[in-house]
Write a protein that holds these residues in place. Structure first.
Motif, short mmCIF file in Angstrom:
data_model
loop_
_atom_site.label_atom_id
_atom_site.label_comp_id
_atom_site.label_asym_id
_atom_site.label_seq_id
_atom_site.Cartn_x
_atom_site.Cartn_y
_atom_site.Cartn_z
N SER A 121 67.25 11.53 74.39
CA SER A 121 66.76 12.14 75.56
C SER A 121 65.82 11.28 75.99
O SER A 121 65.12 11.84 77.05
N VAL A 122 65.47 10.02 75.85
CA VAL A 122 64.72 9.20 76.54
C VAL A 122 65.23 8.91 78.10
O VAL A 122 64.69 8.44 78.87
N VAL B 80 68.72 9.85 61.77
CA VAL B 80 69.41 8.74 62.66
C VAL B 80 69.08 8.98 63.94
O VAL B 80 68.72 10.21 64.28
N VAL B 81 68.97 7.99 64.83
CA VAL B 81 69.17 8.10 66.12
C VAL B 81 70.11 9.17 66.83
O VAL B 81 71.35 8.74 66.55
N LEU C 279 65.55 12.90 70.15
CA LEU C 279 65.42 11.43 70.08
C LEU C 279 66.17 11.10 68.71
O LEU C 279 67.11 10.34 68.59
N VAL C 280 66.11 12.03 67.76
CA VAL C 280 66.83 11.61 66.36
C VAL C 280 67.31 13.05 65.70
O VAL C 280 66.88 14.19 66.35
N VAL D 86 64.52 2.78 70.95
CA VAL D 86 65.76 3.58 71.71
C VAL D 86 65.92 3.28 73.00
O VAL D 86 66.82 2.87 73.47
N THR D 87 64.70 3.29 73.89
CA THR D 87 64.73 2.96 75.44
C THR D 87 65.15 1.47 75.48
O THR D 87 65.89 1.02 76.49
N GLU D 88 64.87 0.47 74.76
CA GLU D 88 64.98 -0.78 75.04
C GLU D 88 66.41 -1.31 74.15
O GLU D 88 66.71 -2.57 74.52
#
Length: 440
Positions: free
Chosen positions: A79-80, A73-74, A63-64, A23-25
């Motif tokens: 919240s990252v 699902v994302v 996050l999901v 998610v971050t990348e």
């Protein structure tokens, strides 16, 4: 899509870390579906329980989300990282930020000289002069001020209150639509949001009762200048809400009165009734003294404030005394008070002018206090993009909503009378184009 990213790990923590990294990348985008629990377990050679535990941790951290048969699902706002507002394109009038007009903000004058300090201020974190000014600030509106303390801003204060009172997975009742930064903060703390509908008088009592019966452990709300709708508590609504909250005395009630000095609405706060057992009210200087004055005053019951200060003692320790001196100087300056009062009057006129202009074009909107106007629309993107082509930059309502209907938010703080008329006319044209495209 999720299928294009290979999730790794042989433990629940490892699997959760792999998803968070994706998610971050950018390997997983908002709305992307994670593999079903059993399928991912087979692929990784682990038990379904391990994958289920990983997904549970990701849900608790915001996050999901799980959508029943739609799977996991994302989240739309994972919240990252915080959702920073998009950069305003060059040449557009910025009506999206929710900021006050700089013309009504005083100059910040830090005290000089600042003498060196031996050691720290942990033993005496609050300046006595500012503490007394803060008590008077709350007492002006009937808020009990026996116990007050300071924080580095409203969200800093709310985050500390929630993290000392609740544990990951606990539920928090939030306004819907509501303050977008709060909607990011709650899941970032590992807490679950329970949306409570808002009308022109603030929280809807029956919706609040439903949330409380569902087991929320804290309620966060605004008594006036509510973001994004501008709703404010009437005395009758305030009393209804207090009666509902009285059925659940252990629930912590946090009032964010961030617009206390420029809302253009009277104060009928929950705290002023004296009937809440666990409560806190936070007021910040950001909207009327300056966005860079990262200071807030907090009043509350003794236990709540002691827990707040106990955690602050172990982290940042205290609010800078240089900052406290600056805030105290502003609060006791009559010229600053006059400037703030002029700002409140101007904001009221500007807000009403846009509402009147929209109404003349048959467009319903709300905004009875604060700095913003909330306009229900069918297609947020069509309206935002249509206004952009005409030189206006407004905020899509998606950032402020959980289950509430679609809308856009317009900040009127610096919108002049002539500009408001042009904006209302352009808004009507955009809606006409949208109806022609989508029908009826």
């Amino acid at each position: 899509m999720a299928a294009q990213y290979s999730i790794e790990g042989t433990t629940a923590k490892g699997i959760a870390a792999s998803v968070e990294r994706a998610v971050t990348e950018g390997g997983l985008a908002p709305g992307d579906a994670l593999p079903p629990v059993r399928r991912l377990a087979d692929e990784l050679g682990v038990s379904p329980g391990t994958v289920a535990t990983a997904y549970k941790e990701l849900r608790q951290r915001g996050l999901v989300v799980t959508r029943g048969r739609g799977g996991t699902v994302v989240a739309e706002a994972p919240s990252v990282a915080s959702r920073r507002p998009p950069r305003v394109p060059a040449g557009l009038v910025d009506l999206a930020g929710g900021h006050p007009d700089p013309a009504f903000l005083p100059e910040l004058r830090p005290p000089a000289p600042v003498r060196p300090v031996y050691g720290s201020h942990r033993a005496a974190p609050r300046l006595g002069a500012l503490e007394e000014l803060t008590r008077a600030w709350f007492e002006r509106d009937g808020v009990p001020s026996e116990h007050v303390t300071f924080a580095h801003g409203a969200l800093d204060c709310v985050a500390r209150l929630l993290s000392t009172e609740l544990r990951p997975g606990d539920a928090v009742a939030v306004e819907d639509p509501g303050f977008h930064h709060l909607l990011d903060l709650v899941p970032a703390l590992g807490l679950r949001m329970v949306p409570v509908a808002v009308d022109g008088e603030g929280l809807v009592p029956e919706a609040l009762r439903a949330a409380l019966r569902a087991g929320v452990r804290a309620v966060v709300c605004s008594p006036r200048g509510q973001c994004p709708t501008g709703a404010w508590f009437t005395r009758a609504r305030r009393d209804e809400l207090v009666a509902v909250l009285g059925e659940f005395p252990a629930v912590l009630v946090i009032e964010d009165d961030h617009n206390a000095d420029i809302a253009g609405a009277p104060a009928h706060t929950l705290a002023a009734t004296g009937e809440l057992e666990r409560w806190a009210q936070v007021r910040t200087g950001s909207k009327h003294l300056g966005v860079d004055l990262r200071w807030a005053g907090l009043a509350g019951d003794a236990v709540t404030l002691a827990r707040h200060d106990g955690q602050m003692l172990m982290t940042s320790g205290w609010v800078s005394h240089v900052l406290q001196e600056t805030a105290a100087g502003l609060l006791r300056d009559p010229s600053v008070a006059a400037l703030v009062a002029a700002g409140e009057a101007a904001y009221t006129v500007r807000r009403a002018t846009l509402l009147d202009g929209l109404a003349r074009h048959g467009i319903d909107a709300v905004g009875s206090s604060g700095l913003n106007v909330w306009v229900p629309v069918r297609d947020e993107s069509a309206v935002v993009n249509g206004l952009r082509t005409r030189g206006w930059w407004v905020a899509a309502g998606a950032r402020f909503r959980i289950a509430a209907p679609t809308a856009v938010r317009i900040t009127t703080a610096a919108l002049g009378v002539e500009a408001a008329g042009r904006l209302a006319a352009d808004f009507a044209e955009v809606l006409g184009e949208s109806q022609a495209t989508y029908g009826g």
